[in-house]
Design an enzyme around this catalytic site. Sequence first.
Site, PDB file in Angstrom:
ATOM      1  CG  HIS A 309      -2.049   0.974   1.149  1.00 50.63           C
ATOM      2  ND1 HIS A 309      -1.954   2.484   1.427  1.00 50.63           N
ATOM      3  CD2 HIS A 309      -3.409   0.528   0.498  1.00 50.63           C
ATOM      4  CE1 HIS A 309      -2.972   3.005   1.100  1.00 50.63           C
ATOM      5  NE2 HIS A 309      -4.228   1.769   0.572  1.00 50.63           N
ATOM      6  CG  ASP A 367      -8.361  -4.174  -2.674  1.00 50.08           C
ATOM      7  OD1 ASP A 367      -9.664  -3.977  -2.315  1.00 50.08           O
ATOM      8  OD2 ASP A 367      -7.700  -3.465  -3.234  1.00 50.08           O
TER       9      ASP A 367
HETATM   10  N1  CMC Z   1       4.463  -7.415  -5.035  1.00 55.03           N
HETATM   11  C1  CMC Z   1       5.733  -7.277  -5.082  1.00 55.03           C
HETATM   12  N2  CMC Z   1       6.394  -6.464  -4.736  1.00 55.03           N
HETATM   13  C2  CMC Z   1       5.852  -5.173  -4.677  1.00 55.03           C
HETATM   14  C3  CMC Z   1       4.396  -5.152  -4.511  1.00 55.03           C
HETATM   15  C4  CMC Z   1       3.894  -6.299  -4.641  1.00 55.03           C
HETATM   16  N3  CMC Z   1       2.515  -6.202  -4.527  1.00 55.03           N
HETATM   17  N4  CMC Z   1       4.131  -3.936  -4.021  1.00 55.03           N
HETATM   18  C5  CMC Z   1       5.253  -3.002  -4.259  1.00 55.03           C
HETATM   19  N5  CMC Z   1       6.420  -3.870  -4.249  1.00 55.03           N
HETATM   20  C6  CMC Z   1       7.671  -3.381  -4.276  1.00 55.03           C
HETATM   21  C7  CMC Z   1       7.916  -2.623  -5.679  1.00 55.03           C
HETATM   22  O1  CMC Z   1       8.569  -3.585  -6.712  1.00 55.03           O
HETATM   23  C8  CMC Z   1       8.977  -1.693  -5.282  1.00 55.03           C
HETATM   24  O2  CMC Z   1      10.377  -2.481  -5.064  1.00 55.03           O
HETATM   25  P1  CMC Z   1      11.650  -1.490  -5.227  1.00 55.03           P
HETATM   26  O3  CMC Z   1      11.774  -0.673  -4.166  1.00 55.03           O
HETATM   27  O4  CMC Z   1      12.758  -2.672  -5.301  1.00 55.03           O
HETATM   28  O5  CMC Z   1      11.704  -0.973  -6.632  1.00 55.03           O
HETATM   29  C9  CMC Z   1       8.710  -1.491  -3.689  1.00 55.03           C
HETATM   30  O6  CMC Z   1       7.964  -2.504  -3.119  1.00 55.03           O
HETATM   31  C10 CMC Z   1       7.781  -0.353  -3.558  1.00 55.03           C
HETATM   32  O7  CMC Z   1       6.736  -0.316  -4.517  1.00 55.03           O
HETATM   33  P2  CMC Z   1       6.110   0.921  -5.272  1.00 55.03           P
HETATM   34  O8  CMC Z   1       5.275   0.605  -6.332  1.00 55.03           O
HETATM   35  O9  CMC Z   1       7.283   2.209  -5.221  1.00 55.03           O
HETATM   36  O10 CMC Z   1       4.945   1.517  -4.176  1.00 55.03           O
HETATM   37  P3  CMC Z   1       3.905   2.361  -4.349  1.00 55.03           P
HETATM   38  O11 CMC Z   1       3.654   2.967  -3.182  1.00 55.03           O
HETATM   39  O12 CMC Z   1       3.838   3.338  -5.441  1.00 55.03           O
HETATM   40  O13 CMC Z   1       2.588   0.928  -4.653  1.00 55.03           O
HETATM   41  C11 CMC Z   1       0.747  -0.151  -4.607  1.00 55.03           C
HETATM   42  C12 CMC Z   1       1.722   0.857  -3.912  1.00 55.03           C
HETATM   43  C13 CMC Z   1      -0.459  -0.382  -3.847  1.00 55.03           C
HETATM   44  C14 CMC Z   1       0.474   0.404  -5.936  1.00 55.03           C
HETATM   45  C15 CMC Z   1       1.747  -1.495  -4.810  1.00 55.03           C
HETATM   46  O14 CMC Z   1       2.027  -2.082  -3.602  1.00 55.03           O
HETATM   47  C16 CMC Z   1       0.851  -2.619  -5.676  1.00 55.03           C
HETATM   48  O15 CMC Z   1       0.967  -2.502  -6.889  1.00 55.03           O
HETATM   49  N6  CMC Z   1       0.155  -3.716  -5.038  1.00 55.03           N
HETATM   50  C17 CMC Z   1      -0.464  -4.401  -5.787  1.00 55.03           C
HETATM   51  C18 CMC Z   1      -1.872  -3.954  -6.207  1.00 55.03           C
HETATM   52  C19 CMC Z   1      -2.805  -3.595  -4.978  1.00 55.03           C
HETATM   53  O16 CMC Z   1      -2.960  -4.606  -4.233  1.00 55.03           O
HETATM   54  N7  CMC Z   1      -3.414  -2.595  -4.819  1.00 55.03           N
HETATM   55  C20 CMC Z   1      -4.480  -2.286  -3.706  1.00 55.03           C
HETATM   56  C21 CMC Z   1      -4.096  -1.371  -2.950  1.00 55.03           C
HETATM   57  S1  CMC Z   1      -5.329  -1.040  -1.564  1.00 55.03           S
HETATM   58  C22 CMC Z   1      -6.783  -0.608  -2.103  1.00 55.03           C
HETATM   59  C23 CMC Z   1      -6.820   0.857  -2.462  1.00 55.03           C
HETATM   60  O17 CMC Z   1      -6.641   1.655  -1.719  1.00 55.03           O
HETATM   61  O18 CMC Z   1      -7.079   0.964  -3.695  1.00 55.03           O
END
Ligand code: CMC
Length: 432
Positions: A309, A367
């Site tokens: 998240h 989710d």
């Molecule tokens: N699986 C594997 N690695 C992950 C994941 C994941 N689900 N989420 C983040 N990472 C890694 C990512 O690769 C990155 O690694 P590095 O630092 O080596 O590049 C690190 O963790 C930070 O990720 P980020 O993309 O910079 O983090 P963000 O804050 O931009 O993204 C997120 C948050 C929710 C979009 C992401 O965690 C994700 O894509 N999760 C899966 C989709 C999901 O479950 N979304 C629902 C969110 S809750 C409901 C809502 O509020 O909508």
Amino acid sequence: MVLDSKKSAKLNFDDQEIDLPIFSPNLGPDVVDIRKLYAQGDVFTYDPGFTSTASCESAITYIDGDKGELLYRGYPIDQLAEKSHFLEVCYLLLYGELPTAAQLDEFIPRVTRHTMLHEQMAYFYRGFRRDAHPMSIICGVQGAMSSFYHDSTDINDPWQREVASIRMIAKMPTVAAWAYKYSIGQPFVYPRNDLDYASNFLHMCFAVPAEEYNVDPIVARAMDRIFTLHADHEQNASTSTVRLAGSSGANPFACIAAGIACLWGPAHGGANESALNMLREIGTVDRIPEYIARAKDKNDPFRLMGFGHRVYKNFDPRAKVMKESADEVLGLMGIEDNPTLQVAKELERIALSDPYFIEKKLYPNVDFYSGIILDAIGFPTSMFTPIFALARTVGWIAQWKEMIADPTQKIGRPRQLYTGAKYRDYMDVENR
Ligand code: CMC
């Protein structure tokens, strides 16, 4: 801005020193006010993804990502999920306080009076293909609502804003349930105002004219909790989209349609559908290591859906409540050990103990568990995000109303860091 600036920051560059006021909010980190920065210093700030930028002032929802805390108007989400119910939470989000008994007695029928859709809208549904994704249908139907309810589109009239708000909260379960009925070829089931909000939604989704359908109170309670847990979530992508659309003066129905469109993405509301599809794709516990390895592989775009998240970095408080609810519903239905659930439990266990996920603070989010409950209730995965949209409608509306009522509100208009070609003269095609 209601806050007084007691502190300030200094920005030094190119022999300039600019004083920037700092506001201290009721909760959360201080906020540097950069509104005059461009006028004073001829510079922009750069923050794609808004990771360090407060886009507005708001008094509705507060999240402490480190503590795993979510407050609606100051009340913690776990207390609301346990003791309150969705329509009471709607009142709280819209008007700022929990209602008295008399206020609630007035509010509930005010909402339920509007649960039916304009009859002409049934024909509108019939224009969609039967295999259309329900998110596409609800986005289209929601957008079309302004052409059915002309008398509540004037955003400068507080009464019309109120009527539009109540209409959308009341009609969204019908809009979503009808999208489902349309996709499975069953007749639309009209709302029943003698049922509570969640029971009415379940009834419109699962009843058929041919036989009696009784809503299970435990399932209705779980549904109501899902609505409560998703009702608002501060300035997330879809809420910011609603605010941005609303900042131009667009009508409320159009703004909420914009929010639905944004919510659909798999990184946001679409994650509940993707999470369950992923669990099914993994299929059996022995294949989990392969998917964990893919999630860690920098060259593989795969992510574990339902994990991580942007704001919660210790745990998602909604996930905690949702997990309890999932155990309750699955217990009631006797689904304690189906293959999807086995994969979910094992994946959760491995991810919570794997150094990669611990280091990056990736926990199961709301989710992950909501998909498991909705699947057990009998919803197809394509309905998961429409249910999220239904629940979030009140949050979008509360945020939109707050923005419209804010006298300092301006059209949202970000700037950019331009990296394209510099000035060049047009060249005729034969000379290129
Ligand atoms: N699986 C594997 N690695 C992950 C994941 C994941 N689900 N989420 C983040 N990472 C890694 C990512 O690769 C990155 O690694 P590095 O630092 O080596 O590049 C690190 O963790 C930070 O990720 P980020 O993309 O910079 O983090 P963000 O804050 O931009 O993204 C997120 C948050 C929710 C979009 C992401 O965690 C994700 O894509 N999760 C899966 C989709 C999901 O479950 N979304 C629902 C969110 S809750 C409901 C809502 O509020 O909508």
